[in-house]
Design an enzyme around this catalytic site. Sequence first.
Site, PDB file in Angstrom:
ATOM      1  N   GLY A 157       0.813  -1.207   0.000  1.00  0.00           N
ATOM      2  CA  GLY A 157       0.000   0.000   0.000  1.00  0.00           C
ATOM      3  C   GLY A 157       0.845   1.256   0.000  1.00  0.00           C
ATOM      4  O   GLY A 157       0.577   2.212  -0.736  1.00  0.00           O
ATOM      5  N   TYR A 158       1.883   1.255   0.824  1.00  0.00           N
ATOM      6  CA  TYR A 158       2.781   2.408   0.905  1.00  0.00           C
ATOM      7  C   TYR A 158       3.484   2.643  -0.431  1.00  0.00           C
ATOM      8  O   TYR A 158       3.549   3.772  -0.927  1.00  0.00           O
ATOM      9  CB  TYR A 158       3.804   2.184   2.016  1.00  0.00           C
ATOM     10  N   ALA A 159       3.991   1.558  -1.029  1.00  0.00           N
ATOM     11  CA  ALA A 159       4.681   1.689  -2.312  1.00  0.00           C
ATOM     12  C   ALA A 159       3.743   2.220  -3.386  1.00  0.00           C
ATOM     13  O   ALA A 159       4.115   3.099  -4.177  1.00  0.00           O
ATOM     14  CB  ALA A 159       5.270   0.345  -2.729  1.00  0.00           C
TER      15      ALA A 159
END
Length: 253
Positions: A157-159
């Site tokens: 999700g962060y990426a």
Amino acid sequence: MDLFDLSGKIALVTGCKRGIGFALAEALAEAGADIIGVSVNLELQNSEIEKKVTEIGQKFYAYQSDFSNRKSLYQFIEKVKKEHLVIDILVNNAGTILRKPAVEHPDEYWDTVMEVNLNAQFILSREIAKNMLHKGSGKIIFTASLLTFQGGINVPGYAASKGAIGQLTMALSNEWASKGIQVNAIAPGYIATDNTQALRDDSERSASILSRIPAGRWGKPEDFKGPIVFLASKASDYMSGTILTIDGGWMGR
């Protein structure tokens, strides 16, 4: 003329309570800007960042907002635009990270990270830019990441959110550069902050990361003070749509 002088400017810095955001707000104050600070749990009086900014000699205005909650975000935007008719600099630094392998990464993790790291950033930029467009000038600076360029491990999700921030930086620049607004991003490398505590606590991962950084050390929040003043000042007036890596040389390897 001092190209880096921000006297008379007002900067809105999100996620400024600690870490990189704290250093960004401090640097802009040192360059002469007054600071509007917002974080989910920022003290409305006597926070450490308020003490630092006022000690420098600049004004500090504190707000709280939960960027994972759309209603809270819009309430903040309405309030800050009513109380500050002119915002010259917007620093979209607020962010979150939730770690689990992709096959175990729950919807709740994905949705929270996307809401804070991407959706709120776009909405805030769109709303603050309206006044910037009216006056024909402004600076918008996103905090991207090395994972704007790379996939990372256990943080899908962060990426995805940080990859999207890179594209959003360029998309907004394409629309607004001709109207006097420069939109850029900084991409931190591996910095000693709360977000990287788990990595630094893992001796094997930490050693692997350090072995690839040509500078031979983890970054510090203070490493961002020069770059943020540059991107917020007249010195960068012909720079837009760029992602500036501050990574000790990581991306050069």
